[in-house]
Scaffold this motif. Structure first.
Motif, PDB file in Angstrom:
ATOM      1  N   THR A  84       0.835  -1.193   0.000  1.00  0.00           N
ATOM      2  CA  THR A  84       0.000   0.000   0.000  1.00  0.00           C
ATOM      3  C   THR A  84       0.871   1.245   0.000  1.00  0.00           C
ATOM      4  O   THR A  84       2.052   1.187   0.375  1.00  0.00           O
ATOM      5  CB  THR A  84      -0.953  -0.011   1.216  1.00  0.00           C
ATOM      6  N   LYS A  85       0.290   2.346  -0.405  1.00  0.00           N
ATOM      7  CA  LYS A  85       1.024   3.617  -0.424  1.00  0.00           C
ATOM      8  C   LYS A  85       1.375   4.065   0.992  1.00  0.00           C
ATOM      9  O   LYS A  85       2.455   4.588   1.237  1.00  0.00           O
ATOM     10  CB  LYS A  85       0.170   4.672  -1.128  1.00  0.00           C
ATOM     11  N   GLU A  86       0.456   3.849   1.948  1.00  0.00           N
ATOM     12  CA  GLU A  86       0.682   4.330   3.307  1.00  0.00           C
ATOM     13  C   GLU A  86      -0.118   3.517   4.314  1.00  0.00           C
ATOM     14  O   GLU A  86      -1.261   3.150   4.061  1.00  0.00           O
ATOM     15  CB  GLU A  86       0.236   5.791   3.394  1.00  0.00           C
ATOM     16  N   ARG A  87       0.482   3.235   5.454  1.00  0.00           N
ATOM     17  CA  ARG A  87      -0.210   2.640   6.603  1.00  0.00           C
ATOM     18  C   ARG A  87       0.043   3.543   7.791  1.00  0.00           C
ATOM     19  O   ARG A  87       1.164   3.976   8.023  1.00  0.00           O
ATOM     20  CB  ARG A  87       0.341   1.246   6.934  1.00  0.00           C
ATOM     21  N   SER A  88      -0.997   3.787   8.579  1.00  0.00           N
ATOM     22  CA  SER A  88      -0.818   4.623   9.764  1.00  0.00           C
ATOM     23  C   SER A  88      -1.835   4.238  10.824  1.00  0.00           C
ATOM     24  O   SER A  88      -2.792   3.514  10.552  1.00  0.00           O
ATOM     25  CB  SER A  88      -0.952   6.107   9.407  1.00  0.00           C
ATOM     26  N   ASP A  94     -12.019   6.092  21.835  1.00  0.00           N
ATOM     27  CA  ASP A  94     -12.074   4.810  22.541  1.00  0.00           C
ATOM     28  C   ASP A  94     -11.055   3.797  22.052  1.00  0.00           C
ATOM     29  O   ASP A  94     -11.261   2.591  22.196  1.00  0.00           O
ATOM     30  CB  ASP A  94     -13.480   4.217  22.442  1.00  0.00           C
ATOM     31  N   GLY A  95      -9.987   4.233  21.434  1.00  0.00           N
ATOM     32  CA  GLY A  95      -8.999   3.275  20.955  1.00  0.00           C
ATOM     33  C   GLY A  95      -8.123   3.852  19.865  1.00  0.00           C
ATOM     34  O   GLY A  95      -7.581   4.943  20.002  1.00  0.00           O
ATOM     35  N   TYR A  96      -8.027   3.113  18.769  1.00  0.00           N
ATOM     36  CA  TYR A  96      -7.210   3.512  17.635  1.00  0.00           C
ATOM     37  C   TYR A  96      -7.973   3.303  16.336  1.00  0.00           C
ATOM     38  O   TYR A  96      -8.829   2.431  16.243  1.00  0.00           O
ATOM     39  CB  TYR A  96      -5.918   2.686  17.566  1.00  0.00           C
ATOM     40  N   ALA A  97      -7.623   4.085  15.340  1.00  0.00           N
ATOM     41  CA  ALA A  97      -8.090   3.868  13.968  1.00  0.00           C
ATOM     42  C   ALA A  97      -6.852   3.488  13.155  1.00  0.00           C
ATOM     43  O   ALA A  97      -5.865   4.222  13.129  1.00  0.00           O
ATOM     44  CB  ALA A  97      -8.735   5.121  13.401  1.00  0.00           C
ATOM     45  N   PHE A  98      -6.897   2.325  12.531  1.00  0.00           N
ATOM     46  CA  PHE A  98      -5.824   1.847  11.671  1.00  0.00           C
ATOM     47  C   PHE A  98      -6.192   2.198  10.243  1.00  0.00           C
ATOM     48  O   PHE A  98      -7.320   1.950   9.811  1.00  0.00           O
ATOM     49  CB  PHE A  98      -5.670   0.333  11.812  1.00  0.00           C
ATOM     50  N   LEU A  99      -5.245   2.757   9.482  1.00  0.00           N
ATOM     51  CA  LEU A  99      -5.528   3.231   8.127  1.00  0.00           C
ATOM     52  C   LEU A  99      -4.563   2.603   7.124  1.00  0.00           C
ATOM     53  O   LEU A  99      -3.355   2.551   7.365  1.00  0.00           O
ATOM     54  CB  LEU A  99      -5.395   4.755   8.069  1.00  0.00           C
ATOM     55  N   TRP A 100      -5.116   2.142   6.019  1.00  0.00           N
ATOM     56  CA  TRP A 100      -4.354   1.649   4.875  1.00  0.00           C
ATOM     57  C   TRP A 100      -4.799   2.491   3.694  1.00  0.00           C
ATOM     58  O   TRP A 100      -5.969   2.420   3.291  1.00  0.00           O
ATOM     59  CB  TRP A 100      -4.649   0.174   4.600  1.00  0.00           C
ATOM     60  N   LYS A 101      -3.904   3.290   3.128  1.00  0.00           N
ATOM     61  CA  LYS A 101      -4.267   4.182   2.030  1.00  0.00           C
ATOM     62  C   LYS A 101      -3.524   3.785   0.760  1.00  0.00           C
ATOM     63  O   LYS A 101      -2.329   3.519   0.782  1.00  0.00           O
ATOM     64  CB  LYS A 101      -3.933   5.636   2.384  1.00  0.00           C
ATOM     65  N   GLY A 102      -4.264   3.755  -0.330  1.00  0.00           N
ATOM     66  CA  GLY A 102      -3.654   3.516  -1.621  1.00  0.00           C
ATOM     67  C   GLY A 102      -3.349   2.074  -1.949  1.00  0.00           C
ATOM     68  O   GLY A 102      -2.319   1.776  -2.538  1.00  0.00           O
ATOM     69  N   LEU A 103      -4.269   1.156  -1.600  1.00  0.00           N
ATOM     70  CA  LEU A 103      -4.126  -0.220  -2.067  1.00  0.00           C
ATOM     71  C   LEU A 103      -4.532  -0.251  -3.535  1.00  0.00           C
ATOM     72  O   LEU A 103      -5.406   0.502  -3.962  1.00  0.00           O
ATOM     73  CB  LEU A 103      -5.005  -1.169  -1.254  1.00  0.00           C
TER      74      LEU A 103
END
Length: 117
Positions: A84-88, A94-103
């Motif tokens: 992927t272009k970016e993971r963050s 209430d926690g975390y948001a996991f993001l995968w951008k540009g698959l």
């Protein structure tokens, strides 16, 4: 999964841990796709639900089926460790948001974003 406000959340050495008095969930670093590395039941004496052999297990998977075209039965599989272009990861209430951008899909580059909370 929603954790109580008293939950402890930490990002250390690129990995993420969500935990409270009942359970702990560990995730790998972005470079390993935030794979789930452990789920521990603290109520039952720290019993582990996930025990890895040092390979990054999956966090999520999406399967897309093509309709029509030259190969109408083609299945495209995207996973948390697909290039992927970016993971963050970002802290949310209430926690975390996991993001995968540009698959990418076979015929379209960097067109899919995924968010898991």
């Amino acid at each position: 999964m929603l954790f109580a406000a008293a939950s402890l959340m930490a990002v250390a050495h690129g990995s993420v841990v969500l935990e409270n008095e009942s359970m702990s969930i560990g995730f790998s670093s972005a470079s390993s796709g935030f794979a789930v590395t452990s789920i521990v039941n603290r109520i039952e004496g720290d019993v582990r639900f996930v025990d890895t052999d040092r390979r990054a297990p999956d966090f999520w998977e999406i399967r897309l089926a093509a309709e029509g075209g030259a190969n109408p039965k083609k299945i495209v599989r995207l996973q948390n460790h697909t290039p992927t272009k970016e993971r963050s990861v970002e802290r949310i209430k209430d926690g975390y948001a996991f993001l995968w951008k540009g698959l990418s899909l076979p015929d379209e580059k960097e067109c899919v974003d995924v968010r898991a909370e």
